[in-house]
Design an enzyme around this catalytic site. Structure first.
Site, short mmCIF file in Angstrom:
data_model
loop_
_atom_site.label_atom_id
_atom_site.label_comp_id
_atom_site.label_asym_id
_atom_site.label_seq_id
_atom_site.Cartn_x
_atom_site.Cartn_y
_atom_site.Cartn_z
N GLU A 3 1.80 0.23 -4.61
CA GLU A 3 0.77 1.18 -5.03
C GLU A 3 1.43 2.53 -5.29
O GLU A 3 1.58 3.35 -4.40
CB GLU A 3 -0.31 1.32 -3.96
CG GLU A 3 -1.48 2.18 -4.43
CD GLU A 3 -2.29 2.80 -3.29
OE1 GLU A 3 -3.41 3.24 -3.56
OE2 GLU A 3 -1.80 2.86 -2.16
N ASP A 54 0.81 -1.22 0.00
CA ASP A 54 0.00 0.00 0.00
C ASP A 54 0.85 1.28 0.00
O ASP A 54 2.00 1.26 0.41
CB ASP A 54 -0.86 -0.05 1.27
CG ASP A 54 -1.93 1.01 1.32
OD1 ASP A 54 -2.74 1.07 0.38
OD2 ASP A 54 -1.95 1.78 2.30
#
Ligand code: CA
Length: 614
Positions: A357, A328
């Site tokens: 990400e 993330d």
């Protein structure tokens, strides 16, 4: 005498038990002998544990050093396992006359563990938000003692009850669709007062959230998925944790977190990490500010923190058998800390894959974060795969517009791909039309009547370079617009995942005609792509869009696929003489199995998609 001995043993065991209750955490709970990296950090958490004398019972496990981070409830043991065999040894903690014995297991590794295969351009990932896919076990919907102890399917921000069992129940559906991997939004414990359903505020890095199931349930899911030829990608979040995480509430030391005493919001300006002109003020806020008030920011410059996180990911890989990690908020974390993490994981599992990400607006900024980027040199992120957010933005416009000779429509795609020179490895880009944080590819249910848009977009996504990812529900035309407010609406329940759902889209007979048309088209495309080396490994060659038609070839050895996409609302006739180099014969088979003649010209209907194989 015999009775006295028994009594003494009993008292001894009783004392140990009494002491052991003050030990709240041992992390990781166990480890493996024979890992490539022989060093292990064992974190012990318990009241006033730091004043203990530490010794180990095993001769082949060497205690290298003890770190006392400051908070007397923590001890970090660094042990050397280079000579250790699988066993259970004792960590002995002595405080005056009190003695606590903590058994610690070193398991035997599974054969081939180090050689596991990550996901690659031969795969298609199916992204699932576990709370929103299917409720396979209503008994775990409400867990007493957890903050969010209710489900409310009317509230887009509440928990809806989906779980691991629900995903397991529908693995046949997923595998039959033709995808080859599932990526799950986080399943780790998120015992937070609000918004816990999405999973991005972890409160226990080593525990599956009980509302999704147990750690064993997750392992079973991975095993079942593997048995059906599906890889599993696990979501991890190392930039921040949930504010209810014990590591934050009772910090080992202040420097485990950035701004440990006062919540400071990140400015989300992560381009500052590669911007040669960035101000220190803004760069610092981007990196060290918190993602949200409930998500305090880890300080990965602290080596103990970085090691804790590295081990957590290796533990999950080795324990559950996953094939990949999605990390993330990648550019919000320390570049060097994350680089060290990627290297540690990839050293341990050379064929593994990690996707970060990298939500940045253009290819230059995204490319900076990929392994071996020339733009980041001499630094190296070691991150094999980055996310192609710029292409997502382009695809969300391109199939609606008229394609011109110098702009608009499919020209945008052509123009973007001409810049792939910036990427160290374009085939390791995760490509997608949407995900859990964005509007869905269809903003409204009404707009799904235009299936040409769907077919062109999915054909392009599944035949261009990269590793495609499809968001659950795409196959049945689920629509959502981020502009409508709550992100929870982008993560709607899959129809049929809950007992009593009026519409069950898992079943062909219950899907609408339009849903079935979309589903059938995508399924056929996915099944065709599965194991197709032309797409997985082939070269890419494309032509400047002419008459609004975008033409490209994928080629592997002596086989090729040529795609024609008519990016206009008009019928177009192409003079094929310009395309000779990708048309090795004057006939080809199209996707429907029909023979197509390619002697002089080719006529395409408005927005037609043609896939030819040679
Ligand atoms: Ca449930």
């Amino acid at each position: 005498m015999k009775h006295l001995a028994t009594l003494l043993v009993f008292i001894f065991i009783y004392m140990q038990t009494l002491q052991a209750t003050s030990l709240q955490k041992v992390e990781p709970a166990f480890w493996w002998a024979g890992m490539r990296n022989p060093e292990l950090q064992i974190l012990l958490y318990g009241e006033n544990i730091a004043s203990s004398e530490v010794s180990l019972s095993a001769e082949d496990v060497h205690l290298k050093r003890i770190v006392k981070p400051g908070n007397t409830d923590y001890l970090l043991l660094y042990v050397d396992l280079s000579k250790s065999v699988p066993q259970t040894f004792d960590i002995v903690l002595q405080q005056g006359r009190d003695r606590m014995v903590v058994p610690y297991e070193l398991k035997k590794r599974d054969t081939g563990s180090a050689n596991r295969k990550g996901f690659s351009s031969g795969d298609v990932l199916y992204l699932i938000m576990p709370d929103r896919f299917a409720n396979g076990d209503t008994s775990n919907d409400v867990i007493k003692g957890m903050y969010e102890a209710k489900v409310d399917r009317e509230d887009p921000s509440a928990r809806h009850g989906g779980d691991i069992k629900g995903i397991n129940n529908h693995l046949d559906y997923i595998s039959d669709l033709g995808v080859t991997a599932i990526w799950l939004n986080p399943i780790q414990e998120n015992d937070m007062p609000g918004g816990s359903y999405h999973g991005y505020a972890i409160t226990d890095y080593y525990q599956v959230d009980r509302r999704f199931g147990t750690n064993e349930d997750f392992c079973k899911l991975v095993d079942s998925a593997h048995a059906k030829g599906l890889k599993v990608v696990m979501d991890m979040i190392f930039n921040h944790c949930g504010s209810e995480n014990y590591l934050f509430k009772d910090k080992p030391s202040k420097d485990w977190f950035n701004y440990p005493d006062n919540y400071t919001q990140t400015n989300f300006r992560t381009a500052t990490q590669s911007d040669k002109y960035a101000s220190d003020f803004e760069k610092n806020l981007a990196l060290n500010g918190w993602f949200a008030e409930v998500m305090p920011d880890f300080n990965q410059r602290n080596e103990d923190v970085a090691t804790y996180l590295i081990q957590n990911s290796i533990w999950w890989i080795e324990y559950s058998g996953i094939n990949g990690i999605r990390q993330d908020t990648y550019p919000y974390a320390d570049f060097d800390g994350m680089s060290r993490w990627c290297k540690a994981v990839m050293d341990e599992y050379p064929d593994f894959n990690i996707v970060g990400e990298t939500w940045l607006n253009n290819n230059i900024l995204v490319s900076y974060w990929q392994k071996d980027s020339r733009l980041a040199a001499p630094k190296n992120s070691n991150l094999p795969t980055v996310m192609d957010f710029p292409l997502m933005e382009i695809m969300n416009q391109a199939f609606d517009e008229e394609t011109q000779d110098w702009g608009g429509g499919l020209y945008r795609i052509y123009d973007y791909l001409t810049q792939d020179i910036v990427y160290a490895n374009p085939s390791n880009l995760l490509t997608f039309l949407d995900n859990h944080d964005t509007s869905r590819f269809y903003r409204t249910r009404e707009s799904t009547s235009n299936l040409n848009r769907y077919k062109q977009a999915l054909v392009f996504l599944l035949t261009t370079r990269g590793i495609p990812q499809i968001y659950y529900g795409t196959e049945i035309l689920m629509a959502a617009d981020k502009a409508n407010g709550s992100d929870g609406l982008l993560r709607a329940d899959f129809p049929g995942g809950w007992k009593g759902d009026k519409h069950n889209a898992f079943s062909m007979t219950e899907r609408t005609a339009r849903e079935n048309e979309a589903y059938t088209y995508l399924r056929k495309l996915l099944q065709w792509r599965k194991g197709n080396n032309i797409i997985a490994k082939g070269t890419l060659k494309h032509f400047v869009p002419k008459n609004g038609v975008y033409v490209y070839e994928r080629k592997y050895e002596n086989k090729s696929v040529v795609v024609f996409l008519n990016g206009t609302d008009k019928q177009q006739t192409l003079d094929l003489s310009s395309y000779k180099e990708v048309l090795p014969s004057i006939t080809a088979i199209d996707f429907a199995g029909k023979e197509v003649h390619l002697d002089k010209s080719l006529t395409l209907k408005e927005r037609e998609t043609l896939i030819l194989t040679f």
